[in-house]
Scaffold this motif. Structure first.
Motif, PDB file in Angstrom:
ATOM      1  N   ALA A  11      -1.384 -13.448  -1.680  1.00  0.00           N
ATOM      2  CA  ALA A  11      -0.204 -12.597  -1.871  1.00  0.00           C
ATOM      3  C   ALA A  11      -0.438 -11.217  -1.265  1.00  0.00           C
ATOM      4  O   ALA A  11       0.467 -10.594  -0.726  1.00  0.00           O
ATOM      5  N   ASP A  12      -1.679 -10.727  -1.361  1.00  0.00           N
ATOM      6  CA  ASP A  12      -2.009  -9.414  -0.808  1.00  0.00           C
ATOM      7  C   ASP A  12      -1.982  -9.424   0.711  1.00  0.00           C
ATOM      8  O   ASP A  12      -1.820  -8.372   1.331  1.00  0.00           O
ATOM      9  N   SER A  13      -2.202 -10.586   1.308  1.00  0.00           N
ATOM     10  CA  SER A  13      -2.223 -10.602   2.773  1.00  0.00           C
ATOM     11  C   SER A  13      -0.917 -11.131   3.346  1.00  0.00           C
ATOM     12  O   SER A  13      -0.845 -11.478   4.517  1.00  0.00           O
ATOM     13  N   ALA A  14       0.103 -11.203   2.497  1.00  0.00           N
ATOM     14  CA  ALA A  14       1.407 -11.650   3.001  1.00  0.00           C
ATOM     15  C   ALA A  14       1.896 -10.711   4.089  1.00  0.00           C
ATOM     16  O   ALA A  14       1.516  -9.543   4.139  1.00  0.00           O
ATOM     17  N   ALA A  15       2.749 -11.253   4.964  1.00  0.00           N
ATOM     18  CA  ALA A  15       3.157 -10.485   6.141  1.00  0.00           C
ATOM     19  C   ALA A  15       4.014  -9.278   5.765  1.00  0.00           C
ATOM     20  O   ALA A  15       3.914  -8.237   6.383  1.00  0.00           O
ATOM     21  N   SER A  16       4.860  -9.411   4.771  1.00  0.00           N
ATOM     22  CA  SER A  16       5.733  -8.291   4.444  1.00  0.00           C
ATOM     23  C   SER A  16       5.698  -8.023   2.945  1.00  0.00           C
ATOM     24  O   SER A  16       5.194  -8.834   2.157  1.00  0.00           O
ATOM     25  N   LEU A  17       6.254  -6.893   2.566  1.00  0.00           N
ATOM     26  CA  LEU A  17       6.293  -6.519   1.165  1.00  0.00           C
ATOM     27  C   LEU A  17       7.082  -7.547   0.370  1.00  0.00           C
ATOM     28  O   LEU A  17       6.657  -7.996  -0.698  1.00  0.00           O
ATOM     29  N   THR A  70       9.024 -11.043 -22.134  1.00  0.00           N
ATOM     30  CA  THR A  70       9.193 -12.437 -21.717  1.00  0.00           C
ATOM     31  C   THR A  70       8.374 -12.709 -20.466  1.00  0.00           C
ATOM     32  O   THR A  70       8.692 -13.596 -19.692  1.00  0.00           O
ATOM     33  N   GLY A  71       7.347 -11.924 -20.252  1.00  0.00           N
ATOM     34  CA  GLY A  71       6.508 -12.135 -19.083  1.00  0.00           C
ATOM     35  C   GLY A  71       5.398 -11.105 -19.083  1.00  0.00           C
ATOM     36  O   GLY A  71       5.236 -10.350 -20.037  1.00  0.00           O
ATOM     37  N   TRP A  72       4.640 -11.058 -17.983  1.00  0.00           N
ATOM     38  CA  TRP A  72       3.500 -10.144 -17.919  1.00  0.00           C
ATOM     39  C   TRP A  72       3.829  -8.875 -17.126  1.00  0.00           C
ATOM     40  O   TRP A  72       3.071  -7.925 -17.135  1.00  0.00           O
ATOM     41  N   VAL A  73       4.946  -8.897 -16.392  1.00  0.00           N
ATOM     42  CA  VAL A  73       5.327  -7.740 -15.582  1.00  0.00           C
ATOM     43  C   VAL A  73       6.414  -6.968 -16.323  1.00  0.00           C
ATOM     44  O   VAL A  73       7.384  -7.560 -16.795  1.00  0.00           O
ATOM     45  N   ALA A  74       6.235  -5.642 -16.453  1.00  0.00           N
ATOM     46  CA  ALA A  74       7.188  -4.849 -17.225  1.00  0.00           C
ATOM     47  C   ALA A  74       8.485  -4.645 -16.454  1.00  0.00           C
ATOM     48  O   ALA A  74       8.533  -4.797 -15.235  1.00  0.00           O
ATOM     49  N   LYS A  75       9.505  -4.264 -17.173  1.00  0.00           N
ATOM     50  CA  LYS A  75      10.813  -4.002 -16.569  1.00  0.00           C
ATOM     51  C   LYS A  75      10.753  -2.790 -15.646  1.00  0.00           C
ATOM     52  O   LYS A  75       9.947  -1.895 -15.862  1.00  0.00           O
ATOM     53  N   GLY A  76      11.653  -2.764 -14.669  1.00  0.00           N
ATOM     54  CA  GLY A  76      11.791  -1.572 -13.836  1.00  0.00           C
ATOM     55  C   GLY A  76      10.849  -1.539 -12.655  1.00  0.00           C
ATOM     56  O   GLY A  76      10.795  -0.558 -11.939  1.00  0.00           O
ATOM     57  N   VAL A  77      10.070  -2.589 -12.438  1.00  0.00           N
ATOM     58  CA  VAL A  77       9.218  -2.601 -11.248  1.00  0.00           C
ATOM     59  C   VAL A  77       9.727  -3.682 -10.304  1.00  0.00           C
ATOM     60  O   VAL A  77      10.408  -4.629 -10.720  1.00  0.00           O
ATOM     61  N   LEU A  78       9.373  -3.511  -9.038  1.00  0.00           N
ATOM     62  CA  LEU A  78       9.786  -4.455  -8.012  1.00  0.00           C
ATOM     63  C   LEU A  78       9.204  -5.829  -8.355  1.00  0.00           C
ATOM     64  O   LEU A  78       8.005  -5.969  -8.542  1.00  0.00           O
ATOM     65  N   GLY A  79      10.068  -6.833  -8.433  1.00  0.00           N
ATOM     66  CA  GLY A  79       9.586  -8.182  -8.690  1.00  0.00           C
ATOM     67  C   GLY A  79       9.597  -8.566 -10.153  1.00  0.00           C
ATOM     68  O   GLY A  79       9.103  -9.627 -10.518  1.00  0.00           O
ATOM     69  N   TYR A  80      10.177  -7.706 -11.002  1.00  0.00           N
ATOM     70  CA  TYR A  80      10.299  -8.078 -12.408  1.00  0.00           C
ATOM     71  C   TYR A  80      11.227  -9.278 -12.509  1.00  0.00           C
ATOM     72  O   TYR A  80      12.263  -9.329 -11.859  1.00  0.00           O
ATOM     73  N   GLN A  81      10.830 -10.266 -13.280  1.00  0.00           N
ATOM     74  CA  GLN A  81      11.725 -11.404 -13.493  1.00  0.00           C
ATOM     75  C   GLN A  81      11.799 -11.720 -14.975  1.00  0.00           C
ATOM     76  O   GLN A  81      10.824 -11.629 -15.699  1.00  0.00           O
ATOM     77  N   LYS A  82      12.989 -12.065 -15.397  1.00  0.00           N
ATOM     78  CA  LYS A  82      13.211 -12.372 -16.808  1.00  0.00           C
ATOM     79  C   LYS A  82      12.615 -13.743 -17.105  1.00  0.00           C
ATOM     80  O   LYS A  82      12.608 -14.624 -16.263  1.00  0.00           O
ATOM     81  N   ASP A  83      12.106 -13.897 -18.318  1.00  0.00           N
ATOM     82  CA  ASP A  83      11.611 -15.194 -18.789  1.00  0.00           C
ATOM     83  C   ASP A  83      10.548 -15.811 -17.894  1.00  0.00           C
ATOM     84  O   ASP A  83      10.499 -17.025 -17.712  1.00  0.00           O
ATOM     85  N   PHE A 116       0.819  -1.211   0.000  1.00  0.00           N
ATOM     86  CA  PHE A 116       0.000   0.000   0.000  1.00  0.00           C
ATOM     87  C   PHE A 116       0.854   1.263   0.000  1.00  0.00           C
ATOM     88  O   PHE A 116       0.536   2.254  -0.654  1.00  0.00           O
ATOM     89  N   SER A 117       1.980   1.216   0.729  1.00  0.00           N
ATOM     90  CA  SER A 117       2.831   2.413   0.803  1.00  0.00           C
ATOM     91  C   SER A 117       3.307   2.823  -0.592  1.00  0.00           C
ATOM     92  O   SER A 117       3.545   3.997  -0.847  1.00  0.00           O
ATOM     93  N   TYR A 118       3.427   1.863  -1.495  1.00  0.00           N
ATOM     94  CA  TYR A 118       3.857   2.192  -2.854  1.00  0.00           C
ATOM     95  C   TYR A 118       2.799   2.971  -3.611  1.00  0.00           C
ATOM     96  O   TYR A 118       3.086   3.813  -4.441  1.00  0.00           O
ATOM     97  N   LYS A 119       1.544   2.665  -3.324  1.00  0.00           N
ATOM     98  CA  LYS A 119       0.467   3.402  -3.997  1.00  0.00           C
ATOM     99  C   LYS A 119       0.481   4.876  -3.605  1.00  0.00           C
ATOM    100  O   LYS A 119       0.046   5.728  -4.363  1.00  0.00           O
ATOM    101  N   LEU A 120       0.986   5.159  -2.396  1.00  0.00           N
ATOM    102  CA  LEU A 120       0.932   6.530  -1.879  1.00  0.00           C
ATOM    103  C   LEU A 120       1.755   7.516  -2.699  1.00  0.00           C
ATOM    104  O   LEU A 120       1.641   8.716  -2.530  1.00  0.00           O
ATOM    105  N   GLY A 121       2.584   7.032  -3.597  1.00  0.00           N
ATOM    106  CA  GLY A 121       3.366   7.939  -4.430  1.00  0.00           C
ATOM    107  C   GLY A 121       2.590   8.432  -5.636  1.00  0.00           C
ATOM    108  O   GLY A 121       3.066   9.277  -6.392  1.00  0.00           O
ATOM    109  N   TYR A 122       1.408   7.915  -5.842  1.00  0.00           N
ATOM    110  CA  TYR A 122       0.613   8.305  -6.999  1.00  0.00           C
ATOM    111  C   TYR A 122      -0.042   9.668  -6.767  1.00  0.00           C
ATOM    112  O   TYR A 122      -0.430   9.992  -5.652  1.00  0.00           O
TER     113      TYR A 122
END
Lengths: 546, 310
Positions: free
Chosen positions: A484-490, A348-361, A190-196
């Motif tokens: 995943a949304d209710s995971a304990a940490s980011l 090579t995936g559904w998540v674009a580059k440059g975001v937290l959790g981007y993974q190749k292939d 949620f803290s990441y959304k606060l930058g919008y």
């Protein structure tokens, strides 16, 4: 300002949505973001940026298209921001903390002031958010506050219903510079959304006449608003009292209005505008040789996909293998190199580059071109119903060329007949999508709202998500997203989403095509020009030469 | 004469209503919704969408919307607000019109001076070399599409020679508007020249011309008063309606030179389905047309005493 904040839509705005005629082009991936020779700097120099006329008044919660958000972002600072690797930085907030991802405590820096001299307090945030979320005020981005407890009271789903309350119960003031945010459910990122932009604070003077405030915004950001000459230009100057770390290294910015990218490019060459956000298709083949070091070619966090209208008879009961097959039948490498002139990079995936959790292939082989396997997969999956597909797109966004190329590629490699389904413009395109009238497949795209992989998964493929216009629905996936949304940490949440992304191959909610790149340039008058994850130039760090 | 003017003014009412209704219906039948357009690709929030539509009166039946809009215009000179920006349409028009008026005015002057000038020269020397040169020149201009001509002018004078800036700046100074005005006026210029040439060549052989020459009048008077006055009637008809066309038809030229005028606003309003803005613009253009044709008709009587209206 560093980082990604605006939720720009990939689709309609000609700004991002560009393709060009075939004709080879250089393909250098190395971004020359800080090229040009370093000269003496005039710290009070003012430079100009190409934009279009903002669509809405400049109210932070009402600006979602890129022409307006680049301006509001310069005038308003939020609690947090991100660095280019996607890490959170504190801006107006001293700290944003949580123990359970549900109750967040925000401490503000105490010496911040709005441009009219009034202090930025906890009240400035709470009141602004309550106002923006309230259905009475018709802010187009109101739904962003949906995570906060009590949102339904101020923004009932039924349009005719009156809001039960004027305040969200989840927002509580602790003292002048501390407040808490309680969410409906835990949300580790949620803290990441606060930058919008939508989470900007507003000064007291705003509420006296919100409409006038949209014409003459008073913010707390690195720049102060000076004037808005409609359809001509917007001028902002450096805020000398600015307390944030992203203080402007220039005297101000003029946002110059251009109707076409071609005229803006001509003006760049003749020195009448300094920074471009995008080069038009016509000039793409020549801009590198025209501008030399000043040509920009840099990846940013946006992805182009072909989405599936799962509500149609064709795809209702589809075996994902068929979609995997179609995906493998697309020759992404050749199309990005020739038709798109190296302005995109195969995904090579559904998540674009440059975001937290981007993974190749992340998508494994399904984004690799393999006609033989493509045919086999489609056969195994029971074939494409009717052996015929169509791809809907809006003809005003410059998508025609690549949609045709993708279609040809599919037909050649798999034998599935593919036609293009052109809608006159973006309005007609969204109309068909909203009315669930897409016949088969449709062109879709996504630019990040906040640099966490959840933004590319939860906001697109969760049942009922606003970005999920193809009605994709899978109970198993919904449950995993919830987990995943209710995971304990980011970190755990990001990891969980990474796992989900890898599993998406088994569902094929959409066919990833390629990541976007910024193809832009700047004049000899400026230096230190770089572009953020959302594709916008980072205005504060641009230096004007003497 | 007075009755004639009054009748013409009364005729404007049905034309005015008809055109605005047509435009309103046309915009309405286009797919796409201006309010939905505000939300973009990311999906909508249905509650806000419905509220915005209701607030702008877009959920009413189309004829009722039209009625509300027209009564606003007629009774309060209120052209409504733009859907997206919420700015009054009169402000939008007020920004766009002066620029286009200036551009169209310059194009018009260029068109009259050069067009009639060339036509007169060619007409007086029909069949000679000068005439042929003018004919070929005008043929060339007529056959080149506006955007090609604009592009050529930009390439040559802005990029190669560097005499002018490629685009008009925000102030839209007179000097900057010269290039777009030439492009805008060029097509009509060719028509004006050809029209003038033909009628002049024809009238040169008429009886009253022979009489005038036989009377031994000086040449300047023969050409300037006797010949011109009669020959200009079709030209003026053309010029009158052309001013309206110049104002509305500047879409391509304005786009090419980045002029922030009526043409660009029309284009943008169509794209964004801004019915109210579009109808406002068209209404004013209709009024310009009607007014111009009225002036043309009145000028007839001045030019040719035989044409008199009761």
């Amino acid at each position: 300002m560093r980082g990604a904040k605006s939720a720009k839509w990939v689709a309609g705005a000609a700004i991002i949505a560009l393709a060009a005629t075939a004709c080879g082009g250089g393909d250098d991936d190395a971004s020359k973001s800080k090229g040009g020779d370093k000269g003496a700097v005039n710290a009070d120099g003012i430079f100009s940026v190409e934009v279009g006329e903002p669509q809405n008044p400049l109210q932070p919660a009402n600006t979602m298209e890129s022409n307006g958000s680049i301006v509001t972002d310069s005038i308003f600072s939020q609690l947090v921001d991100y660095d280019p690797s996607g890490k959170l930085e504190m801006i107006n907030a001293e700290s944003v903390e949580t123990k359970d991802s549900k109750l967040w405590t925000v401490k503000l820096k105490k010496d911040w002031k709005f441009h009219d001299g009034t202090p930025v307090t906890a009240e400035s945030y709470i009141k602004a958010w309550n106002w923006a979320a309230n259905t009475k005020n018709n802010q187009t981005n109101a739904s962003w506050f949906g995570d906060i407890k009590g949102f339904a009271d101020v923004h009932p789903e039924d349009a005719k219903a009156k809001p039960k309350s004027d305040t969200m119960s989840g927002l509580k003031k602790v003292d002048d510079y501390t407040f808490t945010i309680e969410l409906n459910a835990p949300l580790p990122y949620f803290s990441y959304k606060l930058g919008y932009t939508v989470f900007s604070p507003l000064p007291e003077s705003f509420y006296a006449d919100p409409k006038a405030a949209g014409e003459k915004p008073v913010g707390n950001g690195a720049y102060k608003f000076v004037s808005w000459d409609h359809k001509k230009q917007i001028k902002v100057v450096r805020n000398d009292d600015y307390k944030g770390s992203d203080k402007a290294k220039n005297g101000g910015v003029i946002f110059k209005n251009y109707t076409t990218l071609e005229t803006a490019y001509e003006d760049l060459k003749s020195g009448n505008v300094d920074v471009l956000r995008q080069i038009g298709p016509k000039d793409l083949p020549v801009y590198r040789s025209d501008l030399g070091d000043r040509a920009v070619d840099k990846a940013y966090s946006a992805i182009q996909t072909i989405a599936v209208a799962f509500y149609t008879d064709q795809w209702k009961k589809i075996d994902p293998k068929v979609l995997q097959g179609l995906s493998m039948g697309i020759d992404r490498d050749t199309i990005t190199k020739t038709v798109l002139q190296g302005t995109r990079e195969p995904a090579t995936g559904w998540v674009a580059k440059g975001v937290l959790g981007y993974q190749k292939d992340a998508s494994g082989d399904v984004t690799k071109y393999d006609p033989a396997k493509a045919k086999q997969l489609i056969k195994d999956g029971g074939g494409v119903p009717g052996n015929k597909i169509s791809i809907q797109f809006n003809a005003d966004g410059g998508h025609k060329e690549w949609v045709e190329a993708v279609c040809n590629s599919i037909t050649q490699s798999t034998g599935v007949k593919c036609t293009t389904d052109s809608k006159a413009d973006f309005q007609a395109d969204t109309n068909a999508r909203d009315a669930k009238e897409v016949k088969s497949l449709y062109r879709s795209g996504w630019v990040l709202d906040y640099p966490v992989n959840a933004n590319f998964i939860s906001d697109l493929f969760r049942t009922g998500a606003a970005g999920n216009q193809g009605d994709f629905s899978n109970k198993g996936l919904d449950a995993e997203i919830k987990k995943a949304d209710s995971a304990a940490s980011l970190d755990e949440s990001v990891a969980a989403y990474q796992k989900i992304e890898k599993e998406l191959v088994n569902y094929m909610p959409s066919i990833p095509l390629w990541y976007y790149k910024v193809n832009a340039g700047y004049s000899e008058k400026v230096q230190n020009v770089d572009y953020a994850q959302d594709g916008d130039p980072i205005l504060t760090q641009i230096e004007v030469k003497k | 004469m007075g009755r004639y003017v009054a009748r013409r003014l009364l005729q404007m009412i049905p034309v005015f209503l008809g055109t605005t209704l047509l435009i309103f219906l046309m915009v309405y039948t286009l797919p796409g919704d201006p309010v939905r357009g505000l939300f973009g690709d990311k999906g909508v929030d249905p509650a806000t969408l419905a509220r915005l539509r209701h607030e702008k009166g877009l959920d009413l039946p189309i004829l009722q919307q039209y009625w509300n809009y027209m009564t606003g215009i007629v009774l309060h000179f209120d052209f409504g607000d733009q859907i997206a920006s919420g700015r009054p349409v009169t402000d939008v028009l007020g920004d766009a019109f002066p620029v286009t008026l200036r551009l169209a005015g310059m194009a018009f002057v260029i068109e009259i001076v050069i067009g009639i000038g060339l036509g007169t020269i060619a007409g007086l020397r029909a069949g000679k070399l000068t005439d042929n040169v003018v004919l070929i020149f005008t043929l060339l201009i007529i056959s080149i599409p506006v955007f090609v001509l604009g592009f050529i002018i930009k390439t040559v004078f802005a990029f190669q020679l560097g005499w002018i800036d490629p685009n008009v700046s925000n102030d839209a100074k007179w000097g900057e508007l010269l290039a777009p005005a030439i492009v805008l006026g060029s097509l009509s210029l060719a028509y004006v020249a050809r029209l003038t040439r033909t009628t002049m060549a024809e009238n040169l052989r008429s009886d009253y011309m022979r009489t005038a020459i036989a009377k031994g009048l000086p040449k300047r008077r023969i050409v300037g008063v006797h010949l011109m006055r009669n020959s200009l009637i079709p030209v003026i008809t053309f010029l009158g309606t052309d001013l309206g066309a110049l104002m509305g038809g500047a879409v391509v030229t304005e786009g090419l030179f980045n002029v922030k005028g009526v043409g660009g606003t029309i284009y943008e309003s169509i794209q964004k389905r801004e019915g109210t803005t579009l109808v406002g613009l068209v209404t004013i253009l209709v009024l310009v047309y009607l007014l111009m044709s009225l002036i043309v008709d009145l000028l007839y009587a001045v030019l040719d005493p035989r044409i008199r209206y009761a």
